[in-house]
Design a protein around this motif. Structure first.
Motif, PDB file in Angstrom:
ATOM      1  N   GLU A 187      -6.217 -18.249  37.584  1.00 53.18           N
ATOM      2  CA  GLU A 187      -6.830 -16.992  37.460  1.00 53.18           C
ATOM      3  C   GLU A 187      -6.487 -16.322  36.129  1.00 53.18           C
ATOM      4  OE1 GLU A 187      -6.169 -12.782  39.581  1.00 53.18           O
ATOM      5  OE2 GLU A 187      -6.502 -14.414  40.798  1.00 53.18           O
ATOM      6  N   TYR A 188      -7.801 -15.919  35.510  1.00 52.80           N
ATOM      7  CA  TYR A 188      -7.612 -15.237  33.982  1.00 52.80           C
ATOM      8  C   TYR A 188      -7.658 -13.888  34.294  1.00 52.80           C
ATOM      9  CZ  TYR A 188      -9.492 -13.615  29.666  1.00 52.80           C
ATOM     10  OH  TYR A 188      -9.529 -12.717  28.515  1.00 52.80           O
ATOM     11  N   ASN A 189      -6.754 -13.112  33.598  1.00 53.02           N
ATOM     12  CA  ASN A 189      -6.593 -11.721  33.742  1.00 53.02           C
ATOM     13  C   ASN A 189      -6.909 -11.025  32.266  1.00 53.02           C
ATOM     14  OD1 ASN A 189      -5.400  -9.070  33.619  1.00 53.02           O
ATOM     15  ND2 ASN A 189      -4.746  -9.367  35.653  1.00 53.02           N
ATOM     16  N   SER A 190      -8.137 -10.254  32.270  1.00 55.68           N
ATOM     17  CA  SER A 190      -8.470 -10.007  31.039  1.00 55.68           C
ATOM     18  C   SER A 190      -7.642  -8.731  30.433  1.00 55.68           C
ATOM     19  CB  SER A 190      -9.894  -9.186  31.112  1.00 55.68           C
ATOM     20  OG  SER A 190     -10.085  -8.236  31.844  1.00 55.68           O
ATOM     21  N   ARG A 191      -6.619  -8.419  31.076  1.00 56.65           N
ATOM     22  CA  ARG A 191      -5.852  -7.183  30.517  1.00 56.65           C
ATOM     23  C   ARG A 191      -5.104  -7.720  29.169  1.00 56.65           C
ATOM     24  NH1 ARG A 191      -2.267  -4.895  35.485  1.00 56.65           N
ATOM     25  NH2 ARG A 191      -1.085  -3.946  33.604  1.00 56.65           N
ATOM     26  N   ASN A 192      -4.852  -6.799  28.154  1.00 59.91           N
ATOM     27  CA  ASN A 192      -4.319  -7.262  27.028  1.00 59.91           C
ATOM     28  C   ASN A 192      -2.755  -7.310  27.024  1.00 59.91           C
ATOM     29  OD1 ASN A 192      -4.374  -8.295  24.359  1.00 59.91           O
ATOM     30  ND2 ASN A 192      -4.543  -6.251  23.721  1.00 59.91           N
ATOM     31  N   GLU A 193      -2.025  -7.921  27.823  1.00 61.08           N
ATOM     32  CA  GLU A 193      -0.652  -8.016  28.011  1.00 61.08           C
ATOM     33  C   GLU A 193      -0.088  -9.606  27.843  1.00 61.08           C
ATOM     34  OE1 GLU A 193       1.017  -7.195  32.079  1.00 61.08           O
ATOM     35  OE2 GLU A 193      -0.242  -5.607  31.784  1.00 61.08           O
ATOM     36  N   ALA A 194       0.950  -9.753  27.202  1.00 66.13           N
ATOM     37  CA  ALA A 194       1.583 -11.204  27.113  1.00 66.13           C
ATOM     38  C   ALA A 194       1.949 -11.422  28.285  1.00 66.13           C
ATOM     39  CB  ALA A 194       2.417 -11.134  25.870  1.00 66.13           C
ATOM     40  N   ASN A 195       1.570 -11.923  29.421  1.00 62.57           N
ATOM     41  CA  ASN A 195       2.200 -11.902  30.633  1.00 62.57           C
ATOM     42  C   ASN A 195       1.502 -13.216  31.557  1.00 62.57           C
ATOM     43  OD1 ASN A 195       3.771 -11.487  32.746  1.00 62.57           O
ATOM     44  ND2 ASN A 195       2.705  -9.948  33.737  1.00 62.57           N
ATOM     45  N   ALA A 196       2.331 -13.660  32.265  1.00 58.17           N
ATOM     46  CA  ALA A 196       1.931 -14.938  33.303  1.00 58.17           C
ATOM     47  C   ALA A 196       2.654 -14.642  34.460  1.00 58.17           C
ATOM     48  CB  ALA A 196       1.936 -16.178  32.501  1.00 58.17           C
ATOM     49  N   HIS A 197       2.207 -15.257  35.651  1.00 56.56           N
ATOM     50  CA  HIS A 197       2.929 -15.329  36.906  1.00 56.56           C
ATOM     51  C   HIS A 197       2.255 -16.136  37.734  1.00 56.56           C
ATOM     52  CE1 HIS A 197       0.539 -12.725  39.602  1.00 56.56           C
ATOM     53  NE2 HIS A 197       0.159 -12.068  38.356  1.00 56.56           N
ATOM     54  N   LEU A 210      -2.743 -15.141  24.677  1.00 51.68           N
ATOM     55  CA  LEU A 210      -3.158 -15.995  23.958  1.00 51.68           C
ATOM     56  C   LEU A 210      -3.298 -15.400  22.597  1.00 51.68           C
ATOM     57  CD1 LEU A 210      -6.634 -17.137  25.705  1.00 51.68           C
ATOM     58  CD2 LEU A 210      -4.284 -18.243  25.648  1.00 51.68           C
ATOM     59  N   ARG A 211      -2.944 -14.215  22.406  1.00 52.75           N
ATOM     60  CA  ARG A 211      -2.800 -13.628  21.070  1.00 52.75           C
ATOM     61  C   ARG A 211      -1.530 -13.753  20.496  1.00 52.75           C
ATOM     62  NH1 ARG A 211      -5.269  -7.479  21.033  1.00 52.75           N
ATOM     63  NH2 ARG A 211      -4.645  -7.982  18.680  1.00 52.75           N
ATOM     64  N   LEU A 212      -0.668 -13.883  21.506  1.00 51.41           N
ATOM     65  CA  LEU A 212       0.834 -13.957  20.987  1.00 51.41           C
ATOM     66  C   LEU A 212       1.114 -15.442  20.680  1.00 51.41           C
ATOM     67  CD1 LEU A 212       3.774 -13.044  20.960  1.00 51.41           C
ATOM     68  CD2 LEU A 212       4.012 -13.669  23.367  1.00 51.41           C
ATOM     69  N   LEU A 213       0.690 -16.281  21.368  1.00 46.43           N
ATOM     70  CA  LEU A 213       1.009 -17.993  21.303  1.00 46.43           C
ATOM     71  C   LEU A 213       0.139 -18.570  20.322  1.00 46.43           C
ATOM     72  CD1 LEU A 213       1.226 -18.756  25.146  1.00 46.43           C
ATOM     73  CD2 LEU A 213       2.941 -18.531  23.346  1.00 46.43           C
ATOM     74  N   GLY A 214       0.433 -19.713  19.953  1.00 46.49           N
ATOM     75  CA  GLY A 214      -0.372 -20.608  18.823  1.00 46.49           C
ATOM     76  C   GLY A 214      -1.359 -21.185  19.331  1.00 46.49           C
ATOM     77  N   ASP A 215      -1.400 -22.776  19.322  1.00 45.90           N
ATOM     78  CA  ASP A 215      -2.408 -23.386  19.864  1.00 45.90           C
ATOM     79  C   ASP A 215      -2.505 -23.507  21.301  1.00 45.90           C
ATOM     80  OD1 ASP A 215      -0.430 -25.531  20.091  1.00 45.90           O
ATOM     81  OD2 ASP A 215      -0.888 -26.487  18.358  1.00 45.90           O
ATOM     82  N   ASP A 216      -3.295 -24.701  21.477  1.00 49.67           N
ATOM     83  CA  ASP A 216      -3.331 -25.099  23.033  1.00 49.67           C
ATOM     84  C   ASP A 216      -2.193 -25.594  23.555  1.00 49.67           C
ATOM     85  OD1 ASP A 216      -5.907 -24.059  22.848  1.00 49.67           O
ATOM     86  OD2 ASP A 216      -7.053 -25.572  23.197  1.00 49.67           O
ATOM     87  N   HIS A 217      -1.615 -26.207  23.007  1.00 51.52           N
ATOM     88  CA  HIS A 217      -0.219 -26.785  23.448  1.00 51.52           C
ATOM     89  C   HIS A 217       0.831 -25.882  23.872  1.00 51.52           C
ATOM     90  CE1 HIS A 217      -1.728 -30.751  21.889  1.00 51.52           C
ATOM     91  NE2 HIS A 217      -1.958 -30.026  20.840  1.00 51.52           N
ATOM     92  N   GLU A 218       0.794 -24.765  23.210  1.00 52.87           N
ATOM     93  CA  GLU A 218       1.823 -23.507  23.433  1.00 52.87           C
ATOM     94  C   GLU A 218       1.221 -22.986  24.633  1.00 52.87           C
ATOM     95  OE1 GLU A 218       2.911 -20.932  20.347  1.00 52.87           O
ATOM     96  OE2 GLU A 218       3.230 -22.593  18.934  1.00 52.87           O
TER      97      GLU A 218
END
Length: 376
Positions: A187-197, A210-218
């Motif tokens: 599930e993709y959440n469009s909120r601009n916060e660096a979070n996952a659960h 995605l703005r915090l992390l580097g490439d797809d591997h991260e």
């Protein structure tokens, strides 16, 4: 001086809470790679240096499957779900091992695919899909709807299909068989916060990550980590921990009787029990999710050595987490990144020796009754 959360709780009650928690609650199932104290100290100093100089010292150049964040999450997430199939027990479903997206010209490009057996080619990222199940694809929305239905039907039937692609100037045909995928939802959440659960059914990834992390591997590291929580039943285990701790605390509060000044039964033991549960178990389960999640991302074809850098970037959100804090629900990022380096070395040794990418279990993993039960 006692703080408000522990005032009125006797040392005997505090010890009982800790002992019951240790004896009865969910604990890690794997023999995780453990970093040395020297490695942890070195990592903590490295992260302090990053915090002083800015996290942009870590390179962000690398693979990005799409500029669109939602497309990117689903592309990476589907590969991770397939990579974790061996760890998800019987909580799996068949799926076609590639995904497509509509292009501006109405054609359908291959967005993601999993690595097939050595020497066996198949649809690759960037190919143009021209045929599926022997039926030519015409550009346009109607063709896309028919394609989605045909892919789902073929997967459910476990049936090989004939697939045609255009790769540059080449026209290629492949026989593609369904593979197993973990039966959870991205599930993709469009909120601009660096979070996952993870919640036992879904893996929820926020756009801000995605703005915090580097490439797809991260990004794959984060999604693999969340999938590990579900596959290892951490969500249900954590809930059981909290229920047991809360009941024990409530029992002790009731046994202590009402406060002589207020006449009310205070919840001091309940609060202490919940804090004890969090500090004893949440951090170890987070470390285990890192460990198993790195195996999942490697099995999905991502670079497991990207995980430490992802953790270092995450540490920039909370500098205090570079060092351990009692009561934290997540391990300190210095310890966490050092453990990820040790795990990367363990996985690297197995890859070099041609060994299966299987985590080191404390005992043979059992099929889980709740998290791996197939949905009707």
């Amino acid at each position: 001086m006692a703080n408000a959360s522990t005032r009125g709780v006797s040392p005997v009650a505090s010890t009982l809470i800790a002992l019951v928690a240790l004896a009865s609650c969910a604990t890690p199932q794997t023999k995780m790679a453990e970093p040395t104290e020297e490695a942890i100290a070195k990592e903590e100093e490295l992260q302090r240096d990053f915090a002083r100089r800015g996290m942009n010292v870590l390179s962000k150049a690398g693979e990005r499957v799409s500029a669109d964040p939602e497309t990117r999450i689903y592309a990476i997430g589907n590969r991770i779900l397939i990579g974790g199939a061996d760890i998800c027990g019987d909580r799996v479903r068949p799926t076609i091992p590639f995904g497509v997206r509509g292009l501006e010209n109405g054609e359908y490009g291959v967005l993601w695919s999993v690595e097939r057996a050595e020497g066996v080619d198949g649809p690759r990222y960037g190919d143009i899909l021209t045929m599926f199940d022997d039926k030519p694809l015409e550009p346009g929305r109607r063709s896309g709807g028919a394609l989605a239905g045909a892919m789902l039907d073929a997967a459910k039937a476990g049936r090989e299909v004939n697939v045609g692609v255009r790769r540059g100037v080449q026209a290629l045909n492949f026989r593609v068989a369904p593979v197993m995928s973990c039966d959870y939802y991205i599930e993709y959440n469009s909120r601009n916060e660096a979070n996952a659960h993870a919640d036992g059914e879904r893996l929820v990834i926020y756009r801000g990550l995605l703005r915090l992390l580097g490439d797809d591997h991260e990004v794959a590291y984060v999604i693999g980590h969340e999938l590990a929580h579900n596959a290892l039943d951490h969500v249900a285990g954590g809930n059981r921990n909290a229920i047991i701790a809360g009941l024990l605390g409530a029992f002790l509060d009731a046994a202590a009787g009402p406060d002589p000044d207020t006449g009310r039964v205070e919840s001091n033991a309940t609060r202490l029990a919940m804090q004890t549960q969090n500090s004893m178990f949440s951090a170890p389960l987070e470390r285990e999710a890192d460990y198993v999640g790195m195996y999942i991302m490697a099995a999905a074809g991502y670079d497991h050595e990207a995980a430490p850098d992802a953790i270092r970037r995450i540490s920039s959100l909370d500098f205090d987490q570079i060092e351990f804090q009692w009561g934290s629900t997540h391990p300190a990022t210095g310890e966490r990144a050092a453990a990820a380096v040790a795990t990367a070395e363990e996985i690297g040794r197995k890859l070099a020796a041609g060994q299966p990418l299987i985590p080191e279990w404390k005992s043979a993993p059992q099929a889980k009754k709740s998290a791996t039960k197939k949905k009707k």
